[in-house]
Enzyme design. Structure first.
Site, PDB file in Angstrom:
ATOM      1  N   HIS A 169       0.684  -1.044  -0.014  1.00 25.58           N
ATOM      2  CA  HIS A 169      -0.041  -0.102   0.033  1.00 25.58           C
ATOM      3  C   HIS A 169       0.901   1.125   0.003  1.00 25.58           C
ATOM      4  O   HIS A 169       1.975   1.222   0.814  1.00 25.58           O
ATOM      5  CB  HIS A 169      -0.737  -0.017   1.280  1.00 25.58           C
ATOM      6  CG  HIS A 169      -1.794   1.189   1.402  1.00 25.58           C
ATOM      7  ND1 HIS A 169      -2.869   1.464   0.414  1.00 25.58           N
ATOM      8  CD2 HIS A 169      -1.893   2.191   2.053  1.00 25.58           C
ATOM      9  CE1 HIS A 169      -3.589   2.430   0.623  1.00 25.58           C
ATOM     10  NE2 HIS A 169      -2.852   2.830   1.705  1.00 25.58           N
ATOM     11  N   SER A 184      -3.290   5.221   6.666  1.00 25.90           N
ATOM     12  CA  SER A 184      -4.460   5.633   5.846  1.00 25.90           C
ATOM     13  C   SER A 184      -4.901   7.084   6.057  1.00 25.90           C
ATOM     14  O   SER A 184      -5.143   7.607   7.401  1.00 25.90           O
ATOM     15  CB  SER A 184      -5.619   4.493   5.743  1.00 25.90           C
ATOM     16  OG  SER A 184      -6.672   5.060   4.993  1.00 25.90           O
ATOM     17  N   LYS A 199      -0.845  10.598   1.349  1.00 30.85           N
ATOM     18  CA  LYS A 199       0.327  10.065   0.740  1.00 30.85           C
ATOM     19  C   LYS A 199      -0.192  10.670  -0.758  1.00 30.85           C
ATOM     20  O   LYS A 199       0.584  11.177  -1.637  1.00 30.85           O
ATOM     21  CB  LYS A 199       0.103   8.742   0.703  1.00 30.85           C
ATOM     22  CG  LYS A 199       0.635   7.888   2.036  1.00 30.85           C
ATOM     23  CD  LYS A 199       1.091   6.602   1.945  1.00 30.85           C
ATOM     24  CE  LYS A 199      -0.653   5.971   1.828  1.00 30.85           C
ATOM     25  NZ  LYS A 199      -1.634   6.178   2.939  1.00 30.85           N
ATOM     26  N   ASP A 221      -2.163   3.815  -4.356  1.00 27.86           N
ATOM     27  CA  ASP A 221      -2.726   3.137  -3.312  1.00 27.86           C
ATOM     28  C   ASP A 221      -2.396   1.830  -3.342  1.00 27.86           C
ATOM     29  O   ASP A 221      -1.916   1.067  -2.271  1.00 27.86           O
ATOM     30  CB  ASP A 221      -4.281   2.893  -4.087  1.00 27.86           C
ATOM     31  CG  ASP A 221      -5.129   2.248  -3.052  1.00 27.86           C
ATOM     32  OD1 ASP A 221      -5.108   2.572  -1.774  1.00 27.86           O
ATOM     33  OD2 ASP A 221      -6.011   1.395  -3.325  1.00 27.86           O
ATOM     34  N   ARG A 278      15.412  13.364  14.609  1.00 28.23           N
ATOM     35  CA  ARG A 278      15.029  14.582  13.853  1.00 28.23           C
ATOM     36  C   ARG A 278      16.469  15.413  13.391  1.00 28.23           C
ATOM     37  O   ARG A 278      16.531  15.845  12.383  1.00 28.23           O
ATOM     38  CB  ARG A 278      14.193  15.424  14.435  1.00 28.23           C
ATOM     39  CG  ARG A 278      12.837  14.890  14.849  1.00 28.23           C
ATOM     40  CD  ARG A 278      12.044  15.793  15.947  1.00 28.23           C
ATOM     41  NE  ARG A 278      10.834  15.171  16.394  1.00 28.23           N
ATOM     42  CZ  ARG A 278       9.948  15.680  17.108  1.00 28.23           C
ATOM     43  NH1 ARG A 278      10.433  16.608  17.745  1.00 28.23           N
ATOM     44  NH2 ARG A 278       8.978  15.109  17.764  1.00 28.23           N
TER      45      ARG A 278
END
Length: 314
Positions: A145, A162, A166, A184, A250
């Protein structure tokens, strides 16, 4: 999990019959038997009586050497050896160099419904060409995905939970000159020891789903230059919530990897936050990966320089 792939003799004959100058002699009832391995076998030892390592899911190739050897044995010995081989219910047998098989082989193929084919090509040429085809056709496949893009010539997979954005990042990258491969659902296949190639399933090709806009055809919207069919995977960019990235990551952004089809692929987590230009950050991650492939590691160079300054200062 990788899906096992296979091809029936019927499909093989339809796809490669003309190219391999191959035709069916007997065994039409067995055309739906399948091959699940790209490597072929030559049943030389099997005709001598050793059949232990003969695989019924590989294509068997019989050349001049095998037929010449059979001809040196008595009719009874030939029948015994050939019957033992064909009783394994092989997926298919190909006679090369356009040779007509002896009646004993024809009869054994008919009796066991084994597809018996003849190719006009020499064994070496036939096996080389067929192995190239089968390696592509039977390559392991896994579905992932995400959004798969061609960015600066690199195959970049954008992943994340989800609804994290993206497809929106992918759409912005397209507007900045990158090319869409898949949205997808991405189909990845292993084409070599370290080569993973990604493409879109046929039903989704050239399309993106953008919440609020629905399904978009990127080729129609942006033209053929905005899409491409396949690319070797070089980088996985994972979009993650800001608070899920440790403070030290980071700053230093240590290298990490993920595994797809048993191949390690570079992975970069990008924390998302309001106001950050994610498309720019994904582009920078791709550029940085290009530098790493050339042996330039900015983070490592910075750490070494800092350590040297600390050593001199102490």
């Amino acid at each position: 999990m990788a899906q096992a792939r296979r091809i029936t003799i019927r499909e093989l004959l339809a796809a490669q019959g003309e190219i391999a100058r191959m035709r069916l002699l007997v065994g039409e009832a067995g055309l739906d038997r399948y091959i699940d391995h790209p490597r072929m076998q030559k049943p030389s030892l099997a005709f001598a009586g050793f059949i232990d390592n003969l695989s019924d899911y590989r294509l068997q190739v019989v050349g001049k050497t095998e037929l010449d050897y059979l001809a040196t044995r008595s009719t009874e010995e030939q029948k015994k050896a050939v019957d033992a081989v064909f009783d394994l219910r092989l997926a298919g047998v190909v006679i090369t160099r356009g040779q007509e098989p002896p009646a004993i082989i024809l009869e054994a193929a008919r009796r066991t419904d084994t597809p018996l084919l003849v190719s006009e090509l020499p064994s070496s040429t036939f096996m080389t060409n067929m192995m190239l085809y089968l390696s592509q056709r039977l390559a392991p496949v896994v579905y992932q995905h995400g959004v798969y893009m061609d960015i600066f010539g690199l195959g970049v997979l954008i992943t994340g939970s989800s609804g994290i954005g993206k497809s929106e990042v992918g759409l912005e990258l397209i507007s900045r000159g990158s090319r869409l491969i898949a949205d997808d659902m991405v189909e990845f296949s292993r084409k070599g020891p370290t080569a993973i190639v990604g493409r879109s399933p046929d039903t989704l090709r050239y399309h993106m789903e953008i919440r609020g806009l629905g399904i978009l055809n990127i080729r129609d919207l942006y033209g053929a230059a905005a899409i491409t069919d396949a690319k070797r995977l070089s980088l996985v960019v994972e979009l993650v919530p800001w608070d899920q990235v440790a403070a030290e990551d980071r700053v230093l952004g240590e290298d990490s990897e993920t595994e797809i089809l048993e191949v390690s692929i570079a992975r970069v987590p990008i924390p998302i936050r309001t106001g950050r230009s994610l498309a720019v950050l994904v582009e920078v991650a791709a550029r940085n990966q290009l530098l790493k492939q050339r042996g330039i590691h900015s983070g490592e160079a910075f750490v070494k320089s800092l350590q040297e300054r600390i050593r001199k200062g102490s």
